[in-house]
Design a protein around this motif. Structure first.
Motif, PDB file in Angstrom:
ATOM      1  N   TYR A  54      21.186  28.144  18.576  1.00 58.79           N
ATOM      2  CA  TYR A  54      22.386  27.337  18.375  1.00 58.79           C
ATOM      3  C   TYR A  54      22.109  26.252  17.347  1.00 58.79           C
ATOM      4  O   TYR A  54      20.954  25.828  17.187  1.00 58.79           O
TER       5      TYR A  54
ATOM      6  N   LEU B 237      29.862  25.431  13.677  1.00 58.14           N
ATOM      7  CA  LEU B 237      30.457  25.249  15.005  1.00 58.14           C
ATOM      8  C   LEU B 237      29.328  25.231  16.038  1.00 58.14           C
ATOM      9  O   LEU B 237      28.583  26.203  16.163  1.00 58.14           O
ATOM     10  N   ASP B 238      29.229  24.132  16.774  1.00 59.06           N
ATOM     11  CA  ASP B 238      28.098  23.982  17.686  1.00 59.06           C
ATOM     12  C   ASP B 238      28.200  24.859  18.923  1.00 59.06           C
ATOM     13  O   ASP B 238      27.252  24.990  19.681  1.00 59.06           O
ATOM     14  N   THR B 239      29.361  25.474  19.123  1.00 55.64           N
ATOM     15  CA  THR B 239      29.503  26.363  20.286  1.00 55.64           C
ATOM     16  C   THR B 239      29.058  27.790  19.963  1.00 55.64           C
ATOM     17  O   THR B 239      28.943  28.617  20.860  1.00 55.64           O
ATOM     18  N   LEU B 240      28.830  28.072  18.691  1.00 48.95           N
ATOM     19  CA  LEU B 240      28.466  29.428  18.296  1.00 48.95           C
ATOM     20  C   LEU B 240      27.000  29.484  17.892  1.00 48.95           C
ATOM     21  O   LEU B 240      26.440  28.505  17.403  1.00 48.95           O
TER      22      LEU B 240
END
Lengths: 638, 255
Positions: free
Chosen positions: B141, B98-101
């Motif tokens: 990230y 997940l690129d937001t985490l």
């Protein structure tokens, strides 16, 4: 394969995207056409007595609508274009010439626009009848609404939308020239950096908003315009920073609490929100400001409509009142009023009044156009006041002696200040006489004049002053069913000359009814449009985001997140996006109402309409919220 | 030793009337605890379908699949999600991070979903981060790290909740040979030292040579099976190439 068939296939393939764009264009046309056709409607012109002044209000409102419709179409056009950049890039990659692509996009937009205008006008014709009926109902008019298409309205709509659509078509044409091929392919990935929160900006947002709220309650300058600009600047800038920094900062702070953050879907929900907020700060700011303006406008309009009777009663507390000039006229007027059997007289009074100049510099309120040192002040004896109170059904048995006096708050005094304890000086020919207020009334007793400073004084003082200044006498009548005294009111107007200060409740009431009826209609109409638009913009945004989140949720599903958990986190995130601008909007609106309109929020007659407007707003918003959650869930949770 | 996967007469048919495609044709499969099993075969042989069925993302048309003692055939959606979370770990070709985490948050996600307490969660993350040598990038990230690091992060996420079965879909497909070797060594260690059960689908004979056993499928049926036994990895690699040649998946499918 011809260019035309490629375009057709395109539309079939991207039907959903086209549909959303198409519907928003139709929506804009319907709204605009409906409104303009009201403006040209003969039925409405007939029902409004002061049409010429109303017309300019209509024109102003339609200009606002044009602005709004333009922004809305440009917004949905941008949304639509973003979705299609990749497709355009692909054509170019496959060797279609830029000129051809540009031409294709141009015609596509033009044709869609033309169809949207056609459908919009047809739907608008149906809707305009409905709205005409609503407006006439608000004006208590009995004219029947026929079914007709207004040629001028169609022409007006065509011109406005031709310009807008031509503009968007040219923009579509330029798309292929404006971007490099590589940019077209990365359109959906751009601009999603992880948001960092600056403490300074977060604090700045609180300071700005608190500061502007503070100014509202503690004016720092006499100049209204400067004051207002300061408040507006504070609110706009503060709100922007609130969404851009404060919220992100708070979310970041909530991440520090690991036992909460590392629990179930909180991890996903929080990061998703942070990730989104910065990019959406401008939209959310716009939405909360729009919401607050809309809410304010409708609240004021509805408040006015709700309080027509109260307002009219303040303009003209008696059914009829005029200054007696000679006995012949008085007798004729009396005859007219007595002849009207449908409106039997409940009370008749001769009200003796003295007008002198007074120095009222001790009071906060100064009537517009007068110097506080010398304002025409009208005196009434306390015994007369008690008689008036009896006829007007006000329970008051006032006693005054010596220099004691009672004030009646002037209609245009919005200072809320208490006059009790203050003194004013009456300038008489022989000597000046100071009187001190011991009592204050909010309800007025006689027809409005400018300036309307009425003061009740003791009988003794009144007789003393009457020896120096000759009193004049008002003939005042209170009749039954005073709202419908149209004939008598007209006859009296014909009979009595201008300087008799004739004031009839009926005239005031209908005047109020007309202007507030139109006010509430226009404000309600615009408010509804704004509401629909802000709701739709959030809806578009969330849908757009649901598309780009699709993959993320698929990963989560594989890791073992159930559909229900996805729906739960989606509902929570969406709620955040909907609720925050709404709360901020309501908060701002409350303050603006206080600041600009001097609304006393503790007053029940104002509270009820405002509360109702807000409740309606929240309910419609809730509908949008449910719709958005449902649609996004369909996208990510297939 | 315990049986982790027990699949009997597994069948998967796609399509409806007139246009039927049999992706899996009565396949039997048994995987025991601590095994590192590879599945190979030409494109369209049914490898991915097999993996998806075992991953409970897809359901078989008929047959029975038992994972760690539980049959997954008649489970409801809600139960399946819980099952995936508790019993399975995944490694995908395209990482699926997940690129937001951050890297750390990606790794601890399965533990957070299982609502584990923070102290135990931090401890577990530290252990797996150490195992895959990604301790230094935990706060980064995904878009800030290399493909190899991404895949090791994904592997760390797959094992952090100590699942009964780790499923890998072309884990080395997007990696250069150095990163691929690192990852494969780690997976091999995992199965040998920690008794982790790993099932991987791969096109790559080199990757397959790290497995203890390789199954070959063709047209939805089990074609043959190779067991590494006592031989070296090099010998096993050559055997795999021989079978692939016999399988005739085309040269492009062999590395």
């Amino acid at each position: 394969m011809t260019l035309f068939s490629v375009t057709r296939k395109n539309i079939q393939g991207n039907f959903k995207n086209y549909l959303i764009y198409f519907l928003s264009m139709i929506f804009s046309v319907v709204i605009y056409y409906t409104f303009v056709s009201l403006q040209y409607s003969e039925e409405i012109q007939k029902s409004i007595q002061s049409w010429e002044t109303m017309r300019s209000i209509f024109v102003q409102a339609s200009i606002m609508l044009i602005l709004f419709v333009t922004v809305f179409i440009l917004y949905s056009n941008a949304f639509f274009t973003k979705k299609r950049k990749k497709e355009v890039g692909l054509y170019s990659l496959l060797g279609v010439r830029k000129k051809t692509i540009g031409k294709m996009l141009f015609y596509e937009n033009l044709i869609m626009g033309a169809i949207a205008v056609l459908i919009g006008v047809l739907l608008g014709t149906l809707l305009s009848k409905l709205f005409t009926m609503m407006l006439l109902k608000l004006l208590s008019s009995t004219i029947n609404v026929s079914f007709s298409i207004s040629f001028e309205a169609v022409l007006n709509t065509l011109i406005v939308f031709s310009i807008i659509i031509l503009f968007t078509s040219i923009q579509a044409n330029r798309l292929i020239y404006r971007f490099k091929l590589i940019e077209l392919f990365h359109a959906e990935q751009e601009g999603e950096q992880v948001a960092k929160a600056s403490v300074g900006a977060a604090a700045g947002s609180i300071i700005l908003i608190a500061f502007s709220y503070w100014i509202v309650f503690h004016p720092i300058t006499e100049q209204q315009l400067v004051q207002l600009s300061l408040v507006l600047f504070g609110i706009v800038a503060g709100t922007y920073l609130l969404f851009r920094s404060l919220i992100v900062y708070l979310l970041r702070a909530s991440q520090k609490n690991k036992s909460r953050y590392y629990r179930g879907m909180n991890l996903i929900g929080t990061t998703q929100l942070i990730y989104r907020f910065k990019g959406n700060a401008r939209t959310l700011t716009m939405i909360s400001l729009l919401s607050s303006v809309t809410l304010c406008a409708i609240s004021v309009g509805y408040g006015g409509y709700y309080n027509i009777e109260k307002t009219a009663r303040n303009w003209s507390p008696f059914s009829y009142s005029y200054i007696s000039k000679n006995e012949v006229f008085d007798h004729q007027a009396d005859q007219i009023i007595l002849e009207d059997k449908e409106h039997p007289v409940q009370g008749k009074l001769d009200i003796s009044v003295i007008q002198v100049n007074g120095d009222i510099s001790d009071l906060e309120y100064v009537p517009y156009g007068y110097a506080a040192k010398s304002v025409p002040t009208r005196l009434i004896a306390v015994s007369t006041y008690n008689q008036i109170a009896k006829v007007l059904n006000r329970e008051e048995n006032l006693r005054l002696s010596g220099n004691e006096a009672a004030a009646i708050r002037p209609w245009q005094d919005n200072t809320f200040s208490d006059y009790v304890g203050h003194t004013i000086t009456l300038k008489l020919s022989e000597e000046n006489h100071s009187i001190k207020f011991v009592k204050m009334f909010e309800e007025r007793v006689l027809g409005w004049v400018s300036p309307d400073i009425y003061v009740v004084v003791s009988d003794r003082l009144y007789t003393d002053i009457a020896k120096q200044v000759k009193p004049f006498v008002y003939q005042a009548y209170k009749v039954k069913n005073e709202k419908s005294t149209i004939e008598t009111a007209k006859k009296l107007e014909k009979l009595l000359a201008k300087d008799t200060e004739l004031s009839t409740f009926y005239t005031m009431y209908t005047k109020e009814l007309e202007s507030s009826g139109i006010d509430i209609f226009l404000l309600g109409f615009l408010g509804l449009v704004f509401l629909a638009a802000t709701g739709s913009i959030i809806y578009f945004k969330q849908l757009n985001e649901a598309y780009s989140d699709q993959e993320r949720y698929q990963i989560l599903r594989k890791i073992g997140v159930s559909k229900r958990e996805v729906l739960t986190t989606l509902s929570k995130q969406t709620l955040f996006v909907f609720l925050l601008p709404l709360v901020v909007g309501i908060l701002h609106c409350t303050i603006i109402l206080k600041a600009i309109f001097g609304v006393n929020l503790a007053e029940k007659t104002i509270m009820i309409p405002i509360f109702m407007v807000m409740a309606a707003y929240v309910i419609i918003y809730l509908g949008y919220y449910v719709l958005t959650v449902k649609s996004s869930n369909n996208i990510v949770n297939k | 030793m315990k049986t982790i996967v027990e699949a009997k007469r597994m069948k998967k048919i796609y399509g409806g009337k007139g246009n039927v495609f049999t992706a899996l044709d009565e396949i039997d499969l048994t995987v025991r605890e601590g095994e590192f099993v590879g599945i190979m075969g030409p494109s369209g042989a049914g490898k991915s379908t097999l993996l998806n069925v075992l991953a409970t993302i897809d359901t078989p048309t008929s047959g029975d699949v038992v994972i760690d003692g539980t049959s997954i055939i008649n489970m409801k959606e809600e139960q399946l999600s819980a099952f995936r979370r508790d019993k399975l770990g995944f490694i995908f070709q395209d990482y699926n991070l997940l690129d937001t985490l951050t890297v750390k948050e990606n790794i601890l996600l399965p533990l957070a979903l299982a609502k584990m307490n923070v102290a135990e969660l931090e401890r577990r993350v530290a252990i797996v981060a150490d195992k895959f040598a990604i301790g230094s990038i935990l706060e980064k990230y995904p878009y800030q790290i290399s493909g190899g690091q991404k895949q090791r992060t994904a592997a760390a996420r797959a094992i952090v909740a100590k699942p009964s079965l780790i499923l890998a879909d072309e884990p080395t497909g997007a990696l250069d040979s150095k990163s691929a070797t690192d990852l494969l060594e780690s997976l091999k260690d995992l199965s040998e030292q920690d008794q982790a059960t790993i099932l991987t689908v791969t096109h790559d004979a080199f990757a397959a040579s790290y497995c203890g056993r390789v199954l070959f499928i063709k047209d939805g049926k089990l074609f043959t099976e190779l067991v590494k036994g006592k031989g070296t990895r090099k010998e096993f690699f050559n055997k795999v190439l021989d079978v692939l040649a016999a399988l005739g998946g085309g040269a492009s499918d062999v590395i």
